[in-house]
Design a protein around this motif. Structure first.
Motif, PDB file in Angstrom:
ATOM      1  N   ARG A 171       0.843  -1.212   0.000  1.00  0.00           N
ATOM      2  CA  ARG A 171       0.000   0.000   0.000  1.00  0.00           C
ATOM      3  C   ARG A 171       0.876   1.260   0.000  1.00  0.00           C
ATOM      4  O   ARG A 171       0.624   2.214  -0.719  1.00  0.00           O
ATOM      5  CB  ARG A 171      -0.891  -0.036   1.246  1.00  0.00           C
ATOM      6  N   GLU A 172       1.938   1.219   0.811  1.00  0.00           N
ATOM      7  CA  GLU A 172       2.836   2.386   0.898  1.00  0.00           C
ATOM      8  C   GLU A 172       3.536   2.641  -0.438  1.00  0.00           C
ATOM      9  O   GLU A 172       3.684   3.783  -0.854  1.00  0.00           O
ATOM     10  CB  GLU A 172       3.896   2.170   1.987  1.00  0.00           C
ATOM     11  N   VAL A 173       3.972   1.561  -1.099  1.00  0.00           N
ATOM     12  CA  VAL A 173       4.666   1.733  -2.385  1.00  0.00           C
ATOM     13  C   VAL A 173       3.695   2.343  -3.391  1.00  0.00           C
ATOM     14  O   VAL A 173       4.068   3.232  -4.166  1.00  0.00           O
ATOM     15  CB  VAL A 173       5.222   0.389  -2.916  1.00  0.00           C
ATOM     16  N   ARG A 174       2.440   1.899  -3.335  1.00  0.00           N
ATOM     17  CA  ARG A 174       1.469   2.439  -4.294  1.00  0.00           C
ATOM     18  C   ARG A 174       1.223   3.922  -4.037  1.00  0.00           C
ATOM     19  O   ARG A 174       1.117   4.713  -4.955  1.00  0.00           O
ATOM     20  CB  ARG A 174       0.164   1.668  -4.233  1.00  0.00           C
ATOM     21  N   SER A 175       1.182   4.323  -2.763  1.00  0.00           N
ATOM     22  CA  SER A 175       0.872   5.743  -2.536  1.00  0.00           C
ATOM     23  C   SER A 175       2.118   6.628  -2.576  1.00  0.00           C
ATOM     24  O   SER A 175       2.061   7.760  -3.003  1.00  0.00           O
ATOM     25  CB  SER A 175       0.085   5.935  -1.235  1.00  0.00           C
ATOM     26  N   ARG A 176       3.305   6.099  -2.166  1.00  0.00           N
ATOM     27  CA  ARG A 176       4.485   6.976  -2.109  1.00  0.00           C
ATOM     28  C   ARG A 176       5.470   6.780  -3.257  1.00  0.00           C
ATOM     29  O   ARG A 176       6.415   7.547  -3.401  1.00  0.00           O
ATOM     30  CB  ARG A 176       5.238   6.717  -0.809  1.00  0.00           C
ATOM     31  N   GLY A 177       5.286   5.680  -4.008  1.00  0.00           N
ATOM     32  CA  GLY A 177       6.187   5.477  -5.150  1.00  0.00           C
ATOM     33  C   GLY A 177       7.354   4.560  -4.795  1.00  0.00           C
ATOM     34  O   GLY A 177       7.537   4.150  -3.646  1.00  0.00           O
ATOM     35  N   ILE A 178       8.156   4.277  -5.825  1.00  0.00           N
ATOM     36  CA  ILE A 178       9.204   3.260  -5.709  1.00  0.00           C
ATOM     37  C   ILE A 178      10.300   3.677  -4.727  1.00  0.00           C
ATOM     38  O   ILE A 178      10.974   2.840  -4.120  1.00  0.00           O
ATOM     39  CB  ILE A 178       9.760   2.920  -7.115  1.00  0.00           C
ATOM     40  N   ARG A 179      10.482   4.988  -4.528  1.00  0.00           N
ATOM     41  CA  ARG A 179      11.526   5.444  -3.608  1.00  0.00           C
ATOM     42  C   ARG A 179      11.307   4.906  -2.198  1.00  0.00           C
ATOM     43  O   ARG A 179      12.264   4.703  -1.430  1.00  0.00           O
ATOM     44  CB  ARG A 179      11.588   6.974  -3.556  1.00  0.00           C
ATOM     45  N   TYR A 180      10.040   4.679  -1.858  1.00  0.00           N
ATOM     46  CA  TYR A 180       9.729   4.185  -0.512  1.00  0.00           C
ATOM     47  C   TYR A 180      10.528   2.905  -0.226  1.00  0.00           C
ATOM     48  O   TYR A 180      11.127   2.749   0.838  1.00  0.00           O
ATOM     49  CB  TYR A 180       8.221   3.930  -0.389  1.00  0.00           C
ATOM     50  N   ILE A 181      10.537   2.022  -1.198  1.00  0.00           N
ATOM     51  CA  ILE A 181      11.219   0.742  -0.992  1.00  0.00           C
ATOM     52  C   ILE A 181      12.703   0.842  -1.408  1.00  0.00           C
ATOM     53  O   ILE A 181      13.577   0.237  -0.789  1.00  0.00           O
ATOM     54  CB  ILE A 181      10.441  -0.379  -1.740  1.00  0.00           C
ATOM     55  N   ALA A 182      12.990   1.669  -2.414  1.00  0.00           N
ATOM     56  CA  ALA A 182      14.381   1.802  -2.887  1.00  0.00           C
ATOM     57  C   ALA A 182      15.267   2.423  -1.797  1.00  0.00           C
ATOM     58  O   ALA A 182      16.443   2.073  -1.665  1.00  0.00           O
ATOM     59  CB  ALA A 182      14.436   2.640  -4.152  1.00  0.00           C
ATOM     60  N   ASP A 183      14.698   3.326  -1.018  1.00  0.00           N
ATOM     61  CA  ASP A 183      15.496   3.971   0.027  1.00  0.00           C
ATOM     62  C   ASP A 183      15.496   3.154   1.324  1.00  0.00           C
ATOM     63  O   ASP A 183      16.478   3.138   2.058  1.00  0.00           O
ATOM     64  CB  ASP A 183      14.970   5.388   0.305  1.00  0.00           C
ATOM     65  N   GLY A 184      14.379   2.457   1.583  1.00  0.00           N
ATOM     66  CA  GLY A 184      14.262   1.770   2.872  1.00  0.00           C
ATOM     67  C   GLY A 184      14.871   0.379   2.914  1.00  0.00           C
ATOM     68  O   GLY A 184      15.321  -0.081   3.966  1.00  0.00           O
ATOM     69  N   MET A 185      14.909  -0.313   1.772  1.00  0.00           N
ATOM     70  CA  MET A 185      15.234  -1.742   1.812  1.00  0.00           C
ATOM     71  C   MET A 185      16.734  -2.091   1.804  1.00  0.00           C
ATOM     72  O   MET A 185      17.154  -3.020   2.495  1.00  0.00           O
ATOM     73  CB  MET A 185      14.517  -2.439   0.642  1.00  0.00           C
ATOM     74  N   PRO A 186      17.569  -1.390   1.017  1.00  0.00           N
ATOM     75  CA  PRO A 186      18.961  -1.851   0.869  1.00  0.00           C
ATOM     76  C   PRO A 186      19.720  -2.033   2.186  1.00  0.00           C
ATOM     77  O   PRO A 186      20.496  -2.977   2.321  1.00  0.00           O
ATOM     78  CB  PRO A 186      19.599  -0.766  -0.010  1.00  0.00           C
ATOM     79  N   SER A 187      19.493  -1.184   3.181  1.00  0.00           N
ATOM     80  CA  SER A 187      20.258  -1.345   4.433  1.00  0.00           C
ATOM     81  C   SER A 187      19.846  -2.612   5.177  1.00  0.00           C
ATOM     82  O   SER A 187      20.574  -3.106   6.040  1.00  0.00           O
ATOM     83  CB  SER A 187      20.096  -0.121   5.327  1.00  0.00           C
ATOM     84  N   LYS A 188      18.669  -3.153   4.837  1.00  0.00           N
ATOM     85  CA  LYS A 188      18.272  -4.428   5.455  1.00  0.00           C
ATOM     86  C   LYS A 188      18.879  -5.614   4.705  1.00  0.00           C
ATOM     87  O   LYS A 188      18.936  -6.718   5.218  1.00  0.00           O
ATOM     88  CB  LYS A 188      16.746  -4.580   5.446  1.00  0.00           C
ATOM     89  N   LEU A 189      19.305  -5.367   3.470  1.00  0.00           N
ATOM     90  CA  LEU A 189      19.831  -6.459   2.646  1.00  0.00           C
ATOM     91  C   LEU A 189      21.324  -6.683   2.861  1.00  0.00           C
ATOM     92  O   LEU A 189      21.810  -7.808   2.755  1.00  0.00           O
ATOM     93  CB  LEU A 189      19.561  -6.177   1.164  1.00  0.00           C
ATOM     94  N   SER A 190      22.043  -5.599   3.120  1.00  0.00           N
ATOM     95  CA  SER A 190      23.492  -5.722   3.312  1.00  0.00           C
ATOM     96  C   SER A 190      23.990  -4.554   4.145  1.00  0.00           C
ATOM     97  O   SER A 190      23.448  -3.448   4.057  1.00  0.00           O
ATOM     98  CB  SER A 190      24.204  -5.705   1.954  1.00  0.00           C
TER      99      SER A 190
END
Ligand code: MLT
Length: 257
Positions: free
Chosen positions: A133-152
């Motif tokens: 829902r957040e990605v749909r309302s805020r756009g791809i940056r929501y996940i592009a900025d939030g996710m990488p630090s959890k991956l590595s």
């Protein structure tokens, strides 16, 4: 059930035993580049982009792990490959497990890299739907900025992942999140898998901790686990040498050497 497959974009290196390397979410085949030079003299490496990601068609209707497994089967048919080792990273592992269940006669070996057989818990499922829902309302940056630090924890790798995620379509990310939330519990068919199974886990993985690999490996007939101390969720980028060595062991086991 009619599965409407698409032609996946793919890149190939080397020759010999086919080894399909399936990327995770919301990434693309570039994640495997660090291990290509290490493995291309040992196997025929096949790197697809899953539907919606990288250069593959952005077709999301009916997105499911099962459907994407059918795309992989179609890719093997297109490349005239009878049997392959299938290695899946994270969401790619969920696809690989569906492939193992649906098409056991096309499987020569299976590797899960930072992945698991468990379905989502109700809480995880809920969190995914909120992320969608957040990605749909805020756009791809929501996940592009939030996710990488959890991956590595490696800043350079985080930057590369951020760039990959920014190329994704919102509709694809939402469809893949929903498909992961709805995926089946693959533990049910692990004992049926007859080929060698490798699980690679990063000791520092924040998303899918090594304990999942421990419980997974107990359920398979011919399996072993490689835990990489310095890796998080992206062993092929964080520790390419160890990841390639582990996959090479699987190639040997699948060929009976
Ligand atoms: C992935 O890395 O493919 C996903 O994060 C897996 C997941 O969220 O379960």
């Amino acid at each position: 059930m009619e599965l409407k497959t698409v032609d996946l974009a793919v890149e190939e290196h080397g020759e010999g035993t086919p080894l399909v390397l399936i990327h995770g979410f919301p990434l693309n085949r570039q994640i495997w580049q660090p291990i290509v030079p290490l493995l291309k003299s040992k196997a025929r490496l096949i790197l697809p982009d899953l539907r919606g990601f990288g250069e593959s068609p952005r077709e999301v209707e009916g997105y499911s792990m099962r459907l994407v497994a059918a795309d992989i089967l179609q890719l093997l048919d297109r490349l005239n490959i009878e049997k392959a080792i299938i290695a899946g990273h994270s969401m790619g592992g969920y696809v690989a497990l569906e492939f193992a269940h649906a098409y056991p006669h096309r499987l020569k070996g299976l590797a899960l890299v930072a992945s698991q057989a468990d379905a989502d818990s109700p809480e995880r499922r809920q969190a995914r739907l909120i992320t969608a829902r957040e990605v749909r309302s805020r756009g791809i940056r929501y996940i592009a900025d939030g996710m990488p630090s959890k991956l590595s924890e490696n800043v350079e790798i985080q930057h590369q992942l951020n760039q990959m995620i920014l190329t994704c379509d919102v509709a694809v990310v939402v469809a893949a999140l929903r498909a992961m939330a709805d995926r089946r519990d693959a533990n049910l068919w692990l004992p049926e898998i007859q080929v060698p199974v490798l699980v690679i886990t990063g000791a520092k993985d924040q998303l899918i901790p090594p304990e999942r690999a421990h419980s997974f490996i107990k359920l398979v007939n011919k399996g072993w686990m490689v835990e990489i101390p310095e890796a998080g969720h992206m062993p092929m980028m964080e520790s390419p040498q160890r990841t390639a060595e582990a996959l090479f062991q699987l190639i040997c086991a699948a060929n009976g050497c």
